[in-house]
Write an enzyme that holds these catalytic residues in place. Structure first.
Site, mmCIF file in Angstrom:
data_model
loop_
_atom_site.group_PDB
_atom_site.id
_atom_site.type_symbol
_atom_site.label_atom_id
_atom_site.label_comp_id
_atom_site.label_asym_id
_atom_site.label_seq_id
_atom_site.Cartn_x
_atom_site.Cartn_y
_atom_site.Cartn_z
ATOM 1 N N ASP A 30 2.854 -57.936 -49.521
ATOM 2 C CA ASP A 30 2.617 -58.517 -48.199
ATOM 3 C C ASP A 30 3.264 -57.605 -47.144
ATOM 4 O O ASP A 30 4.387 -57.125 -47.317
ATOM 5 C CB ASP A 30 3.201 -59.928 -48.127
ATOM 6 N N ILE A 31 2.564 -57.410 -46.044
ATOM 7 C CA ILE A 31 3.055 -56.526 -44.983
ATOM 8 C C ILE A 31 4.265 -57.121 -44.259
ATOM 9 O O ILE A 31 5.050 -56.400 -43.633
ATOM 10 C CB ILE A 31 1.898 -56.223 -43.991
ATOM 11 N N ASN A 87 -2.204 -71.226 -49.196
ATOM 12 C CA ASN A 87 -2.375 -72.039 -48.002
ATOM 13 C C ASN A 87 -3.860 -72.279 -47.758
ATOM 14 O O ASN A 87 -4.682 -71.397 -47.986
ATOM 15 C CB ASN A 87 -1.771 -71.329 -46.785
ATOM 16 N N VAL A 96 -5.345 -65.592 -42.925
ATOM 17 C CA VAL A 96 -6.407 -64.690 -43.388
ATOM 18 C C VAL A 96 -7.375 -65.525 -44.230
ATOM 19 O O VAL A 96 -6.962 -66.133 -45.241
ATOM 20 C CB VAL A 96 -5.849 -63.512 -44.214
ATOM 21 N N HIS A 100 -5.980 -66.249 -51.160
ATOM 22 C CA HIS A 100 -4.953 -65.379 -51.746
ATOM 23 C C HIS A 100 -3.798 -66.225 -52.246
ATOM 24 O O HIS A 100 -3.404 -67.197 -51.605
ATOM 25 C CB HIS A 100 -4.430 -64.364 -50.712
ATOM 26 N N HIS A 102 0.092 -66.282 -52.724
ATOM 27 C CA HIS A 102 1.358 -65.635 -52.398
ATOM 28 C C HIS A 102 2.225 -65.742 -53.650
ATOM 29 O O HIS A 102 2.362 -66.835 -54.218
ATOM 30 C CB HIS A 102 2.090 -66.386 -51.275
HETATM 31 P P1 5GP Z 1 -1.663 -66.759 -45.004
HETATM 32 O O1 5GP Z 1 -0.883 -67.012 -43.742
HETATM 33 O O2 5GP Z 1 -3.150 -66.647 -44.698
HETATM 34 O O3 5GP Z 1 -1.383 -67.713 -46.116
HETATM 35 O O4 5GP Z 1 -1.173 -65.361 -45.527
HETATM 36 C C1 5GP Z 1 -1.678 -64.143 -45.060
HETATM 37 C C2 5GP Z 1 -0.685 -63.091 -45.414
HETATM 38 O O5 5GP Z 1 -1.298 -61.832 -45.276
HETATM 39 C C3 5GP Z 1 0.563 -63.088 -44.524
HETATM 40 O O6 5GP Z 1 1.718 -63.302 -45.317
HETATM 41 C C4 5GP Z 1 0.532 -61.714 -43.867
HETATM 42 O O7 5GP Z 1 1.811 -61.141 -43.725
HETATM 43 C C5 5GP Z 1 -0.345 -60.912 -44.814
HETATM 44 N N1 5GP Z 1 -1.080 -59.841 -44.173
HETATM 45 C C6 5GP Z 1 -1.820 -59.933 -43.037
HETATM 46 N N2 5GP Z 1 -2.374 -58.742 -42.740
HETATM 47 C C7 5GP Z 1 -1.989 -57.887 -43.727
HETATM 48 C C8 5GP Z 1 -2.249 -56.497 -43.963
HETATM 49 O O8 5GP Z 1 -2.952 -55.809 -43.228
HETATM 50 N N3 5GP Z 1 -1.670 -55.952 -45.071
HETATM 51 C C9 5GP Z 1 -0.892 -56.687 -45.915
HETATM 52 N N4 5GP Z 1 -0.374 -56.047 -46.969
HETATM 53 N N5 5GP Z 1 -0.625 -57.989 -45.715
HETATM 54 C C10 5GP Z 1 -1.178 -58.592 -44.633
#
Ligand code: 5GP
Length: 121
Positions: A30-31, A87, A96, A100, A102
């Site tokens: 994760d970034i 989520n 996103v 996915h 986590h």
């Molecule tokens: P969500 O909030 O949808 O459950 O998780 C999305 C995750 O994607 C977040 O933890 C966010 O930090 C990660 N994320 C968003 N954009 C990028 C990216 O461009 N690269 C990577 N490696 N992670 C990303």
């Protein structure tokens, strides 16, 4: 279906720190890590949310969990513990819209996500 940033990672149009890949899934760091280890495990197939999962995709979903299991063992936190989270939608904090898992590990993790303070707000 709208393309997301994760499609760009799958297609190597933007970089990511990939830790695992096979024909149907990809795992990368994760970034914006929320734990010492924070990986995202995604299907290569585009599925926006849990609500969009079809009955014939059950095996694919199970596959994401076996990838999590194997990474936990390989990275050595299978016995100390880890958390797997998916989520779904706005109130859960999904940002996103490509499903996915986590995978979080490396330190004791907080719980619950809905605290007394939030209940009072
Ligand atoms: P969500 O909030 O949808 O459950 O998780 C999305 C995750 O994607 C977040 O933890 C966010 O930090 C990660 N994320 C968003 N954009 C990028 C990216 O461009 N690269 C990577 N490696 N992670 C990303």
């Amino acid at each position: 279906m709208a393309e997301t940033i994760f499609d760009k990672i799958i297609n190597r149009e933007i970089p990511a720190d990939v830790v695992y890949e096979d024909d149907i899934s990809l795992a990368f760091k994760d970034i914006n890590p929320q734990a010492p280890v924070h990986l995202l495990i995604i299907p290569k197939q585009q599925i926006a949310t849990i609500n969009d999962i079809q009955d014939d995709q059950k095996e694919l979903l199970g596959h994401l969990f076996t990838v999590a299991r194997d990474l936990a063992k390989e990275m050595g936190f299978d016995e100390t513990g880890y958390r797997v989270v998916m989520n779904c939608g706005e109130q859960a904090g999904q940002s996103v819209f490509h499903i996915h898992l986590h995978l979080l590990a490396g330190k004791p993790l907080g719980w619950p996500p809905y605290t007394d303070k939030m209940k009072q707000a």
